[in-house]
Design a protein around this motif. Sequence first.
Motif, PDB file in Angstrom:
ATOM      1  N   PRO A  87      -4.063 -39.591  12.879  1.00  0.00           N
ATOM      2  CA  PRO A  87      -4.529 -38.656  11.854  1.00  0.00           C
ATOM      3  C   PRO A  87      -5.303 -39.356  10.747  1.00  0.00           C
ATOM      4  O   PRO A  87      -5.177 -40.575  10.559  1.00  0.00           O
ATOM      5  N   SER A  88      -6.073 -38.573  10.034  1.00  0.00           N
ATOM      6  CA  SER A  88      -6.885 -39.080   8.935  1.00  0.00           C
ATOM      7  C   SER A  88      -6.005 -39.834   7.933  1.00  0.00           C
ATOM      8  O   SER A  88      -4.926 -39.370   7.582  1.00  0.00           O
ATOM      9  N   GLY A  89      -6.474 -40.994   7.541  1.00  0.00           N
ATOM     10  CA  GLY A  89      -5.771 -41.754   6.514  1.00  0.00           C
ATOM     11  C   GLY A  89      -4.653 -42.639   7.047  1.00  0.00           C
ATOM     12  O   GLY A  89      -3.938 -43.277   6.274  1.00  0.00           O
ATOM     13  N   CYS A  90      -4.492 -42.712   8.387  1.00  0.00           N
ATOM     14  CA  CYS A  90      -3.363 -43.493   8.911  1.00  0.00           C
ATOM     15  C   CYS A  90      -3.663 -44.992   8.945  1.00  0.00           C
ATOM     16  O   CYS A  90      -2.783 -45.787   9.258  1.00  0.00           O
ATOM     17  N   GLY A  91      -4.894 -45.363   8.620  1.00  0.00           N
ATOM     18  CA  GLY A  91      -5.183 -46.795   8.520  1.00  0.00           C
ATOM     19  C   GLY A  91      -6.022 -47.367   9.647  1.00  0.00           C
ATOM     20  O   GLY A  91      -6.105 -48.582   9.816  1.00  0.00           O
ATOM     21  N   LYS A  92      -6.705 -46.517  10.403  1.00  0.00           N
ATOM     22  CA  LYS A  92      -7.512 -47.000  11.538  1.00  0.00           C
ATOM     23  C   LYS A  92      -8.668 -47.891  11.063  1.00  0.00           C
ATOM     24  O   LYS A  92      -8.857 -48.998  11.576  1.00  0.00           O
ATOM     25  N   SER A  93      -9.433 -47.384  10.081  1.00  0.00           N
ATOM     26  CA  SER A  93     -10.585 -48.167   9.605  1.00  0.00           C
ATOM     27  C   SER A  93     -10.116 -49.443   8.925  1.00  0.00           C
ATOM     28  O   SER A  93     -10.739 -50.499   9.069  1.00  0.00           O
ATOM     29  N   THR A  94      -9.016 -49.340   8.198  1.00  0.00           N
ATOM     30  CA  THR A  94      -8.471 -50.543   7.555  1.00  0.00           C
ATOM     31  C   THR A  94      -8.130 -51.590   8.618  1.00  0.00           C
ATOM     32  O   THR A  94      -8.443 -52.772   8.468  1.00  0.00           O
ATOM     33  N   THR A  95      -7.528 -51.135   9.709  1.00  0.00           N
ATOM     34  CA  THR A  95      -7.168 -52.075  10.789  1.00  0.00           C
ATOM     35  C   THR A  95      -8.412 -52.760  11.341  1.00  0.00           C
ATOM     36  O   THR A  95      -8.432 -53.983  11.513  1.00  0.00           O
ATOM     37  N   THR A 145     -11.424 -43.476  16.860  1.00  0.00           N
ATOM     38  CA  THR A 145     -11.874 -42.078  16.911  1.00  0.00           C
ATOM     39  C   THR A 145     -10.752 -41.153  16.459  1.00  0.00           C
ATOM     40  O   THR A 145      -9.576 -41.511  16.486  1.00  0.00           O
ATOM     41  N   HIS A 146     -11.149 -39.937  16.037  1.00  0.00           N
ATOM     42  CA  HIS A 146     -10.176 -38.883  15.758  1.00  0.00           C
ATOM     43  C   HIS A 146      -9.882 -38.077  17.011  1.00  0.00           C
ATOM     44  O   HIS A 146      -8.952 -37.280  17.038  1.00  0.00           O
ATOM     45  N   ASP A 147     -10.744 -38.257  18.005  1.00  0.00           N
ATOM     46  CA  ASP A 147     -10.849 -37.283  19.078  1.00  0.00           C
ATOM     47  C   ASP A 147     -10.133 -37.790  20.335  1.00  0.00           C
ATOM     48  O   ASP A 147     -10.564 -38.759  20.957  1.00  0.00           O
TER      49      ASP A 147
HETATM   50  N1  LIG Z   1     -10.931 -49.654  -0.367  1.00  0.00           N
HETATM   51  C1  LIG Z   1      -9.788 -48.980  -0.507  1.00  0.00           C
HETATM   52  N2  LIG Z   1      -9.068 -49.046  -1.633  1.00  0.00           N
HETATM   53  C2  LIG Z   1      -7.907 -48.396  -1.785  1.00  0.00           C
HETATM   54  N3  LIG Z   1      -7.358 -47.613  -0.832  1.00  0.00           N
HETATM   55  C3  LIG Z   1      -8.017 -47.496   0.323  1.00  0.00           C
HETATM   56  C4  LIG Z   1      -9.274 -48.167   0.548  1.00  0.00           C
HETATM   57  N4  LIG Z   1      -9.696 -47.854   1.814  1.00  0.00           N
HETATM   58  C5  LIG Z   1      -8.760 -47.044   2.332  1.00  0.00           C
HETATM   59  N5  LIG Z   1      -7.760 -46.815   1.452  1.00  0.00           N
HETATM   60  C6  LIG Z   1      -6.545 -46.005   1.686  1.00  0.00           C
HETATM   61  O1  LIG Z   1      -5.841 -46.567   2.790  1.00  0.00           O
HETATM   62  C7  LIG Z   1      -5.337 -45.561   3.654  1.00  0.00           C
HETATM   63  C8  LIG Z   1      -5.911 -45.754   5.063  1.00  0.00           C
HETATM   64  O2  LIG Z   1      -7.314 -45.514   5.038  1.00  0.00           O
HETATM   65  P1  LIG Z   1      -8.235 -45.716   6.324  1.00  0.00           P
HETATM   66  O3  LIG Z   1      -9.638 -45.442   5.896  1.00  0.00           O
HETATM   67  O4  LIG Z   1      -7.945 -47.025   6.922  1.00  0.00           O
HETATM   68  O5  LIG Z   1      -7.679 -44.563   7.263  1.00  0.00           O
HETATM   69  P2  LIG Z   1      -8.325 -43.929   8.573  1.00  0.00           P
HETATM   70  O6  LIG Z   1      -7.191 -43.743   9.515  1.00  0.00           O
HETATM   71  O7  LIG Z   1      -9.465 -44.756   9.024  1.00  0.00           O
HETATM   72  O8  LIG Z   1      -8.822 -42.538   8.011  1.00  0.00           O
HETATM   73  P3  LIG Z   1      -9.997 -41.574   8.543  1.00  0.00           P
HETATM   74  O9  LIG Z   1      -9.640 -41.214   9.936  1.00  0.00           O
HETATM   75  O10 LIG Z   1      -9.901 -40.402   7.594  1.00  0.00           O
HETATM   76  O11 LIG Z   1     -11.281 -42.337   8.421  1.00  0.00           O
HETATM   77  C9  LIG Z   1      -5.714 -44.240   3.008  1.00  0.00           C
HETATM   78  O12 LIG Z   1      -4.622 -43.783   2.287  1.00  0.00           O
HETATM   79  C10 LIG Z   1      -6.876 -44.591   2.107  1.00  0.00           C
HETATM   80  O13 LIG Z   1      -6.928 -43.721   0.998  1.00  0.00           O
END
Ligand SMILES: Nc1ncnc2c1ncn2[C@@H]1O[C@H](COP(=O)(O)OP(=O)(O)OP(=O)(O)O)[C@@H](O)[C@H]1O
Length: 344
Positions: free
Chosen positions: A42-50, A200-202
């Motif tokens: 789901p959105s915000g679970c940390g995929k892009s951060t990973t 991906t979300h999908d």
């Molecule tokens: N640069 C940042 N500074 C502070 N918090 C951040 C930053 N980038 C992401 N976050 C937070 O970290 C968490 C994970 O974000 P991330 O973008 O990794 O999720 P995601 O799974 O890729 O989301 P989405 O599918 O919506 O792109 C979220 O709560 C987001 O608000």
Amino acid sequence: MTVEPMIRLDRVSKTYAGAGTPAVAELSLDIAPGEIIVLVGPSGCGKSTTLRLINRMIEPTSGRIHIGGDDVTDVSPDQLRRRIGYVIQQIGLFPHQTIAENVATVPRMLRWDRKRISARVDELLDMVGLDPRLYGNRYPKELSGGQAQRVGVARALGADPSIMLMDEPFGAIDPITRENLQNEFLRLQDELRKTIVFVTHDIDEAVKMGDRIAILGKQSVIHQADTPERILAFPVDEFVRSFIGSGTAMRGLAFEKVGDLDLAPINGEHDGGASSSGSITTESTLYDALEEMLRTASGKAVVVDDDGAPAGYVELSHLSSALRTARDEARLHYEQLAAGGPGA
Ligand SMILES: Nc1ncnc2c1ncn2[C@@H]1O[C@H](COP(=O)(O)OP(=O)(O)OP(=O)(O)O)[C@@H](O)[C@H]1O
């Protein structure tokens, strides 16, 4: 995993400055050379951060990252990024540079000579299906979304990195172009065998693109990481089940081939009708067979051989038994894993 992983995340965590809770908590994951692993959740679970932790666009708060067996947690991020291509959804092509200049970004950073860069740019544009003579001198605003996305892939492949990180690369593209891009990318990957982490979300895109899928919950906690077949056949918990959604069982039919079935015989009285219908062959999937059954509203699908002659029927019972077998095999796999047996 028996082969040495290309990427190993070892209890990696990231807490952004000022955040109360980690965006990624203690994530451990091994990714094999040449595999496409898809991160969904789901959105915000940390995929892009990973993803950004892997190429060190952001620094882990704790944990170690290994690439090709080396601990890269402390190497210079610049060096690391040359070994890792990165493709994002809003592709971020440089608007005032031509397509050729955009694709040349990494080779230029590596100070290749002009001739080598130009040959590489032509090769890369060809690879992603864009004629360098037609597109090389255009600017990004003169491309469609799908073409721009191809350029993004070409640019990421610039210095032939062994790893590609792809963050919703086809997310903002219309469904038909998207499907074309997915197919072309899979064909390209057949040749290139990069190690790919794909976000991906999908779930449908994940099933199509992934050798393995990791279903992530909050803070990138892995609920299930496995082949698409096994995840569809046997979601390990309610979170995974609800994430993959309805129609799950039917999606699993796409992994089974008609050729593996013991077909029901065609009786004489049906032959006429049988030979006149039937686009189903032994190479078709059971999903194709189901569609054929629904289309003809007959509860069975005729399978034709190489000469177009009817070879037998797929019946509904074949489909339910294939799904049951897939589920039983997956369940057994997880039972063995839990017991530390051969699946472990
Ligand atoms: N640069 C940042 N500074 C502070 N918090 C951040 C930053 N980038 C992401 N976050 C937070 O970290 C968490 C994970 O974000 P991330 O973008 O990794 O999720 P995601 O799974 O890729 O989301 P989405 O599918 O919506 O792109 C979220 O709560 C987001 O608000």
